[in-house]
Design a protein around this motif. Structure first.
Motif: not given
Length: 395
Positions: A138-146, A155-158
């Motif tokens: 599988a591929e990693v999809v980074p979700v920024p932790l700001r 949740a909006d970033d996800i």
């Protein structure tokens, strides 16, 4: 000779991330005076009572093959512990035992993702997460932790990154490396997305017992609305200062555990009975060392922030839990990688570049709070002196 695709997928995801740490170890071996703040080892040994239990179990012959799910008495004890902490019933059928959180996470990921899939992971992330996901294909999809959200996944970033290929959201709460803790509102918003898009939630909770006094931890497994899609992984490595014993578990629905069991048995066929006996005691009796670690790590984080904010241009993110603190080094004019190397060679302190944990931390470094107070104070003096020297050079 021909090798498989998994070796290609994992190339560069192992020791390369620990270049500064390994260089510091080489320098120390050659006699250099280096304060090492790279690795998060507990600052105390495992409780002697646990080691005594493991030794007695070995001498009593608890060295044979294990139940593939893990020893029944340990699973019963874990079930009772999670029933109490979650406020809803958990049974032994909801437990699988593994040698450490890392093995549990690898098996779980193999059970939820494969080639062509995507897994949403917070960026920054623990250094092995990318490899765990990529090992499945599988591929990693980074979700920024700001930073402006306290490094908590939003949740909006996800939602912006969910595709038809999305299969799971990997959470770390409390978080490594930032020490942030997801709130109930954070979890419920993430859980609603998981339900809407039929996603698994994998929650790494290994730092649950190292939450500082002003903070509160909540597991997504406690929320009935989406608990059936939550898989928790954890261990005694941090809570009981026992990382070398390699004793962990996953907690999930009975259907998931039943489905994952053949994979688990193919990998390792249960954990070691004598370590299971030790772990059962650890879980049943609680930790005699966690409270002391919480107090010391919280105090060092406060000292780090108070000292550096007043004396340098460095900015510290105050963690809510765990063994680490993050320092924004952008004021030095260097990124985290250049800063870590410069601090090692010209300041005598080894820290981890933030980029080892994700692109969003390129201007940061991670420091361990686990060294003793005398060494910690020495490191503060050296970091301050190095920062002031850099400021003078720029001026």
């Amino acid at each position: 000779m021909r090798m498989t695709d998994v070796t290609r997928r994992l190339a560069g995801l192992g020791g390369a991330k620990w270049e500064v740490h390994l260089k510091a170890r080489d320098m120390i071996a050659e006699g250099a005076d280096i304060v090492e703040m790279t690795i998060g080892e507990p600052d105390v040994p495992p409780p002697s009572a646990l080691m005594d239990t493991a030794c007695r179990a070995m001498l009593a012959g608890r060295t044979g093959y294990s139940d593939g799910r893990g020893e029944d008495s340990l699973r019963q004890t874990l079930a009772a512990r999670y029933t109490h902490s979650l406020g809803r019933p958990i049974g032994a059928e909801n437990v699988l035992c593994f040698p450490g959180t890392q093995t549990a996470l690898y098996a779980v990921m193999m059970g939820v993702a494969e080639a062509g899939d995507e897994v949403l992971v917070g960026d920054p992330m623990y250094a092995t997460y990318e490899g765990v996901v990529r090992s499945t294909g599988a591929e990693v999809v980074p979700v920024p932790l700001r930073p402006e959200h306290g490094f908590r996944m939003q949740a909006d970033d996800i939602a912006e990154r969910i595709t038809p290929q999305s299969r799971a959201i990997l959470l770390t709460t409390p978080h490594n490396p930032t020490g942030s803790i997801l709130t109930a509102d954070d979890l419920d918003a993430i859980g609603a997305l998981a339900v809407q898009h039929d996603l698994w939630i994998i929650s790494d909770e290994v730092y649950e017992q190292l939450v500082f006094d002003a903070a509160e931890f909540m597991s997504p497994l406690s929320r009935a609305a989406y608990a059936d899609r939550v898989i928790v992984v954890s261990s005694i490595s941090k809570s009981h200062a026992a990382p070398g014993f390699r004793s962990g578990w996953c907690i999930a629905s009975e259907a998931f555990c039943d489905a994952l069991l053949p994979l688990s048995e193919t990998m390792l066929f249960g954990n070691q009975p004598f370590i299971a006996d030790m772990t059962e005691q650890a879980v049943r009796d609680g930790s005699s060392v966690a409270a002391g670690m919480r107090k010391r790590f919280a105090a060092r984080a406060e000292k780090l922030a108070d000292h550096l904010h007043g004396a340098t241009g460095l900015r510290v993110h105050r963690p809510e839990a765990g063994m680490f603190a993050m320092i924004d080094v952008s004021a030095t004019g260097m990124d985290g990688d250049a800063y870590a190397h410069d601090l090692l060679f010209n300041g005598g302190v080894a820290v981890m570049p933030g980029s080892s944990f994700g692109e969003s931390l390129r201007q940061w470094v991670r420091v361990a709070l686990t060294i003793d107070d005398a060494e910690f104070d020495k490191a503060l003096e050296r970091i301050t002196r190095h920062a002031n020297q850099r400021a003078e050079a720029v001026a």
